[in-house]
Design an enzyme around this catalytic site. Sequence first.
Site, PDB file in Angstrom:
ATOM      1  N   ALA A 146      42.046  52.367  32.782  1.00 41.42           N
ATOM      2  CA  ALA A 146      42.522  51.064  32.332  1.00 41.42           C
ATOM      3  C   ALA A 146      43.950  50.887  32.840  1.00 41.42           C
ATOM      4  O   ALA A 146      44.635  51.856  33.157  1.00 41.42           O
ATOM      5  CB  ALA A 146      42.464  50.998  30.814  1.00 41.42           C
ATOM      6  N   GLY A 203      39.277  55.003  31.906  1.00 40.90           N
ATOM      7  CA  GLY A 203      38.313  53.904  31.975  1.00 40.90           C
ATOM      8  C   GLY A 203      37.465  53.946  33.230  1.00 40.90           C
ATOM      9  O   GLY A 203      36.344  53.435  33.248  1.00 40.90           O
TER      10      GLY A 203
END
Length: 258
Positions: free
Chosen positions: A67, A110
């Site tokens: 992320a 992520g």
Amino acid sequence: MTEHETILVERPADRVALIRLNRPKALNALNLRVMAELTEAATALDRDPSVGAIVITGSDRTFAAGADIKEMKDQSFDEVLAADWFAGWDALARVRTPLVAAVAGYALGGGCELAMMCDILVAADTASFGQPEITLGVLPGMGGSQRLTRAIGKAKAMDLCLTGRRIDAHEAERCGLVSRVVPADTLLDEALEIARTVAGMATPAAILAKEAVNRAFETTLSEGILFERRVFHATFATREQKEGMAAFVEKRPARFHD
Ligand code: HXC
């Protein structure tokens, strides 16, 4: 096809779509824009009957480095809760078309979680996987603590989530995180070939097989086996079952997509 800022969408072969993450300067960090564009593109391709499999890939250097830390770092609890940060990724898990992740380089945080949302995970021998969120003072937030544990078991998942260490492609294959490791220069070709094979299968059977395997993660063994048996029965209502079995008996290739 819609113009995107952070992804590229291509149709490299009949019945196959390819989504490339395209934020090279940020090592394909998954900001909110990527989440919106990728889930929107995958959902649109999922609705397109001419698409039988979707490959998701990054660059040679990076699948995705997680992320977007720069986007997240000043957020407050109130803000991430109110916006339900990362809930949008659930749309990818709802895609019924088989998803093939083609991973070269870093699949961290992520990025590893995105790869695990796909159905078949192919890794280049340059790939490395990890959940380094703990080094940032957080923990996986896109399903990592759950999908990783189901994929590789508690011992390895705890190791990765608590130490933040990375594993290479071969260790990832040994522990069941990836299904195949291939030389980096053949990664995309191998992933597209897998996608072509899957896309050539009977569409209802592919959708139902994906649902049945995923059901194994969601329910008890007896419920899962009953689900499998019932959807197996249901395939006998499809044209593809008649064609597939007739083709076998007539010693010819099945024609599922004429
Ligand atoms: C934002 C990132 C980024 C990220 C890299 N970049 N990863 N930007 N978010 N996750 C940016 C860098 O800031 C840098 O920008 C550029 O990409 C190149 O990165 P470098 O670090 O210079 O490259 P390198 O030295 O080769 O190291 C590669 C790397 C390292 C090992 C992958 O970048 C790294 O550790 N990245 C973070 C990995 C990580 O912690 N991921 C988990 C994120 S949290 P500039 O502008 O300086 O050139 C996460 C959580 C999910 O995923 C849910 C949480 C709630």
